[in-house]
Structure formats: structure tokens, C-alpha cells
Write a protein that holds these residues in place. Structure first.
Motif: not given
Ligand code: ADP
Length: 388
Positions: A17, A206, A278-281, A323-324, A328
Motif C-alpha cells: 500500500k 478491519g 473473512n469479508d464482513m460485508r 478501521g473498515g 462502516n
Molecule cells: P485492513 O485491515 O486490511 O486494512 P480494512 O480496514 O480495509 O482492512 O477493513 C476491511 C473490512 O472492512 C472487511 O471485512 C470489509 O468487509 C469491512 N467493510 C468495509 N466496508 C464495509 C461496510 N460498508 N459494511 C461492513 N463491513 C465493511
């Protein structure tokens, strides 16, 4: 102050990154993005500040090739500004590195001795430093450590109950995500000046996830310990685990250290519990009961750690999500704060669903702050340039 550009690098095994700033007392961001699939078929993506992202196929590329490509493609934005500093995110600073440090041969040799403490991160961070020194020999190279923010922890929270010589060898509770906590702590002083010096819990949620208890701007406890595995469950990491489970995996399941490492870092957490992702969405959208259970476990562990941190702090003046997921996922924030009126937490659902900076309507503010680790690194690099 030097004029020119600052490159910030956050390098992993197969991705880098990056963010590029115009140097200045407060660096101004020009662009950011990432290179993924380092190796055979690397792909460079610029996020674009106005949503005008672009991507380029790089073909075979290692760290050095990727760095040249990043700069090559960013040259339009650099507009003849020389690259004067490169700031690196470095996972582990061990006992000694408690703040940003100029990287030279001697320092890098010392940092390499910490590779065994963060085998999945540190070697890649340092490979990027080597590449950046080769590609940009005239730029100063600054290391910023994820552990540094936590180095002031009291001894009881710095040690494990093992024979004392392990502590001397460096088997300690280091804590990670320190650059994120540093950014959020700084941002709090402008968004919530009345509480920023008080008792704060920050939940960095995240793919990697941890929580930090902060008193008067300083970390006093973190859910992560010796490695970035401890504490909360994460995208693919297990979080807190009874060490007896490791003995069972070794002795009964006859798993090798490599197999256990892969299990704990890559196959556990939300992915392991849901059997899906692993994806929360995706988990939130899934009708599978296992997906719901994975989310329930995630929320349960955050609530448990929040309670423990309130006990450590002797109360709570603000809770911050970042964090993500933290920034969100409104339903996760609701789940964490449900029934927590005993510490003054109450969520305003309208504001929460819009991810507003202040999402509470109770006694204790609940805030959402978009974290920016790259900016912390850029600022530290700019400070070195000021004195160079
Ligand atoms: P990293 O630790 O790799 O930097 P991020 O901070 O980008 O990760 O977070 C990634 C996580 O955030 C994933 O699980 C993703 O699904 C979640 N995420 C991002 N946008 C949303 C959203 N709108 N609703 C729920 N979860 C979300």
C-alpha cells in the motif's frame, strides 16, 4: 523544510500500500493506492482522490520493480517534485524503538533481529526498505513502528506469567496498530477536545482488529500482545486462544509449526467460523447461520474486551470506532453498544446508519473516526525533513 514529495509505504508479502504527499509541515496528500499480487502478475491501482481510480498491469514485479512503477505512474502528480523522503510502516520495533527512526545500515541490522517476533510482517517491511534505499538513494528513509505507541504500558500489562528470563528475551505484550491509534488520538483532540484527555477506548476493526485503552493520550492496554494474533477474532486470525489448544494441535493432531501458523493466521477468525469468508460485508449479506454466528462471536469478544478496558481505565469518557468495519458497519457498532448503558453508551441509530462522526445520544460519546496510518507516517517523515 525540504520541498518535494514524500512516499509512504506499507509493504506486505504480496502487496504494497502506498501514499504520496507533498512535503510540508502538514503533508498534503497527492495520491494513494496499492500494488497487489507482487510476483508473477502484479497489478497497480491508484485510488484517486476524486474517485477517479486507475489501474495498470505490471506483469512480473518484485518490491523494487513495483516501487519504480508506482513513481513512474505517479510522476504526473509529482510534477517535477523530487522524492525527498520515504516513510515505512514497520510492524515491530521491539523494546528499543519507541518512536520514528531514521533507517541506516546499523538500525536495519537491529530491526532484522526482530524478524522472528513478527515473521509474517517484518521481513516484508524491511524488504521494502532495502528496495526503497536502492531506488531512491538520496531520500531519507524513516521507520514508523506499530508497537511504539504501546511501549509505555505498565509492567503488569507488558509481561506474561512465564519464567522471567522469557521477558528479558523479549517475550512481552507489545501491542500493534499503534499508528492507527496515534492518528485517532490526535484527531480526537479536534473532534472531541473535552474528552480527548480522558479515558478512551478505541476499537480498530478491519481485517486486522484490536482495541486500545488510552488514558491522557497514552496507551495503557491493548488486546494484541506478543503477536498480531491475540485479542479479538479477525478476518482470518483466531484472536485470543487457550494455549492448551496449541498443545492439543501439536500432540494429538500432530500438526507441524507451519501448519499451525497457517491455521491461526490464515484459516481462522471470521473465515474459519463462518466457513465462508473473512469479508464482513459478505457475512452480513449471507443467510447462512454460520455467518451470523461468526458475527455474533466477533461482537461478543469486542464487548468483553470493552468491559475489561473500562475496568483498567476506571470508567469510560469516549468510545471510538475505526478501521473498515468500525467506520462502516453500523450493525456491528449497534451490537457492541447494546445494553451498555451502565457505562453511558447509547446509539442514535439515524446517525449511526449514516456513519456520522458522533453516533451516540447518551452520556458517553461514541465516535467514528476514519483512521489514516499513512498520514501519521508522512508527518513523522516530514518532521525529520524539517531537521535534515
Ligand atoms: P485492513 O485491515 O486490511 O486494512 P480494512 O480496514 O480495509 O482492512 O477493513 C476491511 C473490512 O472492512 C472487511 O471485512 C470489509 O468487509 C469491512 N467493510 C468495509 N466496508 C464495509 C461496510 N460498508 N459494511 C461492513 N463491513 C465493511
Amino acid at each position: 523544510m525540504s520541498t518535494g514529495a514524500i512516499l509512504v509505504l506499507n509493504a506486505g508479502s504480496s502487496s504494497i500500500k502506498f501514499a504520496i504527499y507533498e512535503a510540508g509541515t502538514e503533508p498534503s496528500e497527492l495520491t494513494r493506492g496499492f500494488v497487489e499480487n507482487l510476483g508473477p502478475a502484479a497489478l497497480l491501482k491508484f485510488e484517486g482522490l476524486n474517485g477517479d481510480g486507475e489501474q495498470h498491469e505490471l506483469g512480473a514485479a518484485d518490491h523494487s520493480v513495483a516501487l519504480c512503477e508506482i513513481l513512474d505512474h505517479a510522476s504526473r502528480m509529482l510534477q517535477q517534485r523530487p522524492l525527498v523522503g520515504v516513510g515505512h510502516r514497520i510492524a515491530h520495533g521491539g523494546i528499543d524503538f519507541t518512536g520514528p527512526t531514521r533507517l541506516d545500515d546499523e538500525i536495519l541490522t537491529r530491526l532484522r533481529t526482530l524478524n522472528p517476533l513478527a515473521p509474517l510482517h517484518q521481513p516484508h517491511n524491511l524488504a521494502a526498505v532495502d528496495a526503497a534505499r536502492t531506488v531512491f538513494p538520496y531520500a531519507i528513509q524513516i521507520g514508523c513502528f506499530d508497537t511504539a505507541f504501546h511501549r509505555g504500558h505498565p509492567w503488569v500489562n507488558d509481561t506474561f506469567a512465564l519464567p522471567r528470563h522469557y521477558y528479558k528475551k523479549g517475550v512481552r505484550r507489545y501491542g500493534f496498530h499503534g499508528l492507527s491509534y496515534q492518528y485517532v488520538t490526535g484527531a480526537l483532540s479536534s473532534s472531541a477536545p473535552d474528552v480527548s484527555n480522558g479515558r478512551i477506548v478505541i476499537a480498530h476493526l478491519g481485517n486486522g482488529a484490536s482495541m486500545c485503552a488510552i488514558r491522557e493520550g497514552r496507551s495503557v492496554a491493548s488486546t494484541m500482545g506478543f503477536s498480531a494474533l491475540d485479542g479479538l477474532p479477525m478476518g482470518t486470525r483466531c484472536g485470543q486462544l487457550d494455549p492448551g489448544v496449541l498443545l492439543y494441535l501439536m500432540n494429538q493432531e500432530k500438526m507441524t509449526p507451519d501448519q499451525i501458523e497457517n491455521l491461526l493466521y490464515h484459516e481462522s477468525g471470521l473465515k474459519g467460523l463462518s466457513g465462508l469468508t473473512n469479508d464482513m460485508r459478505m457475512l452480513e449479506a449471507s443467510p447462512l447461520p454460520e455467518a451470523r454466528q461468526a458475527i455474533d462471536y466477533f461482537v461478543f469478544r469486542i464487548r468483553r474486551e470493552l468491559g475489561a478496558m473500562c475496568a483498567v481505565l476506571g470508567g469510560l469518557d469516549a468510545l471510538v470506532f475505526c478501521g473498515g468495519i468500525g467506520e462502516n458497519a453500523a450493525s456491528i457498532r449497534t451490537g457492541v453498544c447494546a445494553g451498555m448503558d451502565w457505562i453511558g453508551l447509547s446509539i442514535d441509530e439515524t446517525r449511526n446508519r449514516s456513519n456520522e462522526p458522533l453516533i451516540s445520544n447518551g452520556k458517553t460519546p461514541v465516535l467514528v473516526i476514519n483512521t489514516d496510518e499513512e498520514r501519521v507516517i508522512a508527518r513523522s517523515t516530514a518532521e525529520f525533513l524539517c531537521t535534515a
